[in-house]
Design a protein around this motif. Structure first.
Motif, mmCIF file in Angstrom:
data_model
loop_
_atom_site.group_PDB
_atom_site.id
_atom_site.type_symbol
_atom_site.label_atom_id
_atom_site.label_comp_id
_atom_site.label_asym_id
_atom_site.label_seq_id
_atom_site.Cartn_x
_atom_site.Cartn_y
_atom_site.Cartn_z
ATOM 1 N N VAL A 1 0.669 -1.023 0.144
ATOM 2 C CA VAL A 1 0.130 0.147 0.001
ATOM 3 C C VAL A 1 1.033 1.147 -0.126
ATOM 4 O O VAL A 1 2.089 1.191 0.133
ATOM 5 C CB VAL A 1 -0.692 0.074 1.191
ATOM 6 C CG1 VAL A 1 -1.704 -1.199 1.281
ATOM 7 C CG2 VAL A 1 -0.259 0.250 2.510
ATOM 8 N N THR A 2 0.364 2.231 -0.309
ATOM 9 C CA THR A 2 1.053 3.593 -0.278
ATOM 10 C C THR A 2 0.679 4.127 1.214
ATOM 11 O O THR A 2 -0.366 4.592 1.622
ATOM 12 C CB THR A 2 0.622 4.740 -1.258
ATOM 13 O OG1 THR A 2 0.851 3.999 -2.627
ATOM 14 C CG2 THR A 2 1.185 5.921 -1.170
ATOM 15 N N ALA A 3 1.746 3.799 2.136
ATOM 16 C CA ALA A 3 1.479 4.337 3.555
ATOM 17 C C ALA A 3 1.691 5.742 3.772
ATOM 18 O O ALA A 3 2.740 6.445 3.237
ATOM 19 C CB ALA A 3 2.344 3.586 4.346
ATOM 20 N N VAL A 4 0.962 6.374 4.195
ATOM 21 C CA VAL A 4 0.773 7.937 4.539
ATOM 22 C C VAL A 4 1.045 8.256 6.131
ATOM 23 O O VAL A 4 0.097 8.062 6.755
ATOM 24 C CB VAL A 4 -0.396 8.724 3.827
ATOM 25 C CG1 VAL A 4 -0.268 10.130 4.205
ATOM 26 C CG2 VAL A 4 -0.515 8.420 2.499
ATOM 27 N N ASP A 5 2.356 8.530 6.359
ATOM 28 C CA ASP A 5 2.512 8.861 7.873
ATOM 29 C C ASP A 5 2.048 10.311 8.140
ATOM 30 O O ASP A 5 2.736 10.995 7.835
ATOM 31 C CB ASP A 5 3.965 8.511 8.068
ATOM 32 C CG ASP A 5 4.449 8.747 9.452
ATOM 33 O OD1 ASP A 5 3.484 8.543 10.416
ATOM 34 O OD2 ASP A 5 5.640 8.893 9.525
ATOM 35 N N VAL A 6 0.997 10.119 9.240
ATOM 36 C CA VAL A 6 0.651 11.313 9.713
ATOM 37 C C VAL A 6 0.755 11.342 11.414
ATOM 38 O O VAL A 6 0.423 10.052 11.855
ATOM 39 C CB VAL A 6 -0.872 11.904 9.252
ATOM 40 C CG1 VAL A 6 -0.512 12.075 7.737
ATOM 41 C CG2 VAL A 6 -1.445 11.073 9.624
ATOM 42 N N PRO A 7 0.635 12.354 11.917
ATOM 43 C CA PRO A 7 0.532 12.204 13.381
ATOM 44 C C PRO A 7 -0.758 11.711 13.692
ATOM 45 O O PRO A 7 -1.814 11.836 13.119
ATOM 46 C CB PRO A 7 0.592 13.901 13.729
ATOM 47 C CG PRO A 7 1.580 14.450 12.830
ATOM 48 C CD PRO A 7 1.185 13.935 11.744
ATOM 49 N N LEU A 8 -0.846 11.065 15.116
ATOM 50 C CA LEU A 8 -2.201 10.335 15.360
ATOM 51 C C LEU A 8 -3.235 11.348 15.512
ATOM 52 O O LEU A 8 -4.363 11.149 14.991
ATOM 53 C CB LEU A 8 -1.799 10.059 16.964
ATOM 54 C CG LEU A 8 -1.311 8.530 17.042
ATOM 55 C CD1 LEU A 8 -1.083 8.122 18.359
ATOM 56 C CD2 LEU A 8 -2.085 7.543 16.390
ATOM 57 N N GLN A 9 -3.012 12.539 15.728
ATOM 58 C CA GLN A 9 -4.108 13.584 15.971
ATOM 59 C C GLN A 9 -4.712 13.929 14.537
ATOM 60 O O GLN A 9 -5.821 14.847 14.290
ATOM 61 C CB GLN A 9 -3.814 14.991 16.690
ATOM 62 C CG GLN A 9 -3.343 14.452 18.015
ATOM 63 C CD GLN A 9 -1.989 13.996 18.366
ATOM 64 O OE1 GLN A 9 -1.156 13.802 17.222
ATOM 65 N NE2 GLN A 9 -1.593 13.223 19.548
ATOM 66 N N ASN A 10 -4.101 13.568 13.476
ATOM 67 C CA ASN A 10 -4.396 14.265 12.084
ATOM 68 C C ASN A 10 -4.953 13.116 11.158
ATOM 69 O O ASN A 10 -5.398 13.505 9.981
ATOM 70 C CB ASN A 10 -3.077 14.831 11.304
ATOM 71 C CG ASN A 10 -2.728 15.992 12.198
ATOM 72 O OD1 ASN A 10 -1.598 16.075 12.589
ATOM 73 N ND2 ASN A 10 -3.255 17.079 12.253
ATOM 74 N N ILE A 11 -5.105 11.934 11.761
ATOM 75 C CA ILE A 11 -5.497 10.652 10.855
ATOM 76 C C ILE A 11 -6.990 11.226 10.351
ATOM 77 O O ILE A 11 -7.407 11.000 9.251
ATOM 78 C CB ILE A 11 -5.243 9.453 11.437
ATOM 79 C CG1 ILE A 11 -3.804 8.871 11.469
ATOM 80 C CG2 ILE A 11 -6.024 8.394 10.945
ATOM 81 C CD1 ILE A 11 -3.606 7.557 12.106
ATOM 82 N N GLY A 12 -7.938 11.469 11.360
ATOM 83 C CA GLY A 12 -9.175 11.679 10.833
ATOM 84 C C GLY A 12 -9.277 12.784 9.886
ATOM 85 O O GLY A 12 -9.968 12.786 9.036
ATOM 86 N N GLY A 13 -8.545 13.834 10.179
ATOM 87 C CA GLY A 13 -8.384 14.938 9.320
ATOM 88 C C GLY A 13 -8.056 14.707 7.748
ATOM 89 O O GLY A 13 -8.801 14.978 6.868
#
Length: 340
Positions: free
Chosen positions: A169-181
């Protein structure tokens, strides 16, 4: 905010493992203290989102301490690891994935407590219109996760059930707090959503596709780690045994006083409505503490081996070193004493 990086993960050396945490958010300064006087021993505790601090205060377990507790707030388990590596905290809580990275990086900590949550936890959810209907359909799609945190372990375990690896998959690494966004923004096709993210997104997007949740694939363990230097100090070790026992007792209180806990934590700390707070609490699942046992070690080792198979650690990680016999002997009695 720096745009989330889209990258294929690669093996990390020791220095990279430790520097990784700096990209996962920032820690808050010690924001409050409990118990003890100015001349007494002080334990520095790595908390996340004021969860532990609120739990101890609301249950009454922060009263009558023979030592002082200072809570340092962090945004993720990797940042707790950074604090351990810097020698800044005595005790910290994190998910199973950052505990694996701690072992891989040789952070000088031992496991002094293990809690097990039986509930959905994280959920892999896909946007409608992406063509994703099953886990196998994730191949080649953008999936949001947070590297080094428990939701990365959840993602790897979920992919493994259909023979996929992270590089599929194309893994998009973001902070936990921004995943919903990022899921809401449409910049990713799927995400490892927390209960709160899932509730918020699901209310706005009834056609979202839920693929699998943590209860179906994950051991659900949370790890309570103590610095080996702190454990080597008899007075500090005694205080840590007492504090872990209080945490276990507080957790038992939590299970029998759900309304008080929802109001104290989800409403007053997380600023959610009572209705949403109850939904998040229900989706998070019930937590109990488990003895430090060979079963826990085996579950953690299986996940560490999965990280190796996915190229997320540079070499095999033996997690058993973090469960020494003397620590099991001293801390396990608190589990039986605190579960009621």
């Amino acid at each position: 905010m720096t745009p989330p990086a889209v990258r294929r993960a690669r093996p990390l050396a020791l220095v990279a493992l430790l520097s990784l945490v700096a990209a996962c958010g920032t820690s808050a300064s010690a924001d409050s203290a409990a118990g003890g006087g100015s001349g007494q021993l002080t334990l520095h505790v790595g908390d996340q989102g004021k969860y532990l601090q609120t739990l101890l205060d609301t249950s009454g377990q922060s009263q009558g301490l023979g030592y002082r507790v200072v809570f340092d707030q962090f945004n993720s388990g990797p940042l707790v690891n950074q604090a351990f590596a810097a020698g800044a905290i005595d005790l910290g809580v994190m998910g199973d994935t950052p505990a694996i990275y701690a072992a891989a990086a040789g952070v000088p900590v031992d496991v002094v407590g293990v809690s097990h949550t039986v509930g959905p936890g994280y959920t892999l959810v896909a946007r409608a219109g992406t063509g994703i209907r099953t886990l196998a359909d994730l191949k080649g799609h953008k999936v949001a996760y947070s590297k080094g945190t428990a939701n990365q372990g959840f993602l790897l375990q979920a992919l493994d059930t259909v023979g996929l690896k992270q590089h599929d998959v194309t893994a998009v690494d973001v902070p936990l707090q921004n995943i919903g966004g990022v899921l809401e923004s449409g910049t990713v096709d799927a995400a490892t959503a927390s209960p709160q993210d899932l509730i918020t997104y699901g209310r706005a997007h009834a056609d979202a596709v839920t693929l699998i949740n943590g209860q179906q694939v994950s051991s659900g363990y949370t790890f309570w780690l103590a610095a080996q230097k702190s454990l080597g100090d008899p007075a500090r070790r005694k205080a840590l045994v007492d504090l872990v026992g209080r945490i276990i007792t507080a957790n038992s209180w939590n299970r029998t006083h759900p309304d008080a806990w929802i109001d104290a934590y989800y409403v007053k700390v997380n600023k959610q409505t009572p209705e949403v707070g109850k939904l998040v609490w229900q989706a998070s699942g019930e937590t109990e503490f488990a003895p430090l046992s060979d079963q826990v070690v085996a579950a953690q080792q299986r996940q560490a081996d999965l990280f190796l198979a996915n190229g997320q650690v540079p070499k095999k990680v033996d997690v058993s070193g973090g469960f020494p016999a003397d620590v099991r002997r001293d801390f396990n009695p608190a589990v039986a004493a605190g579960q009621h």
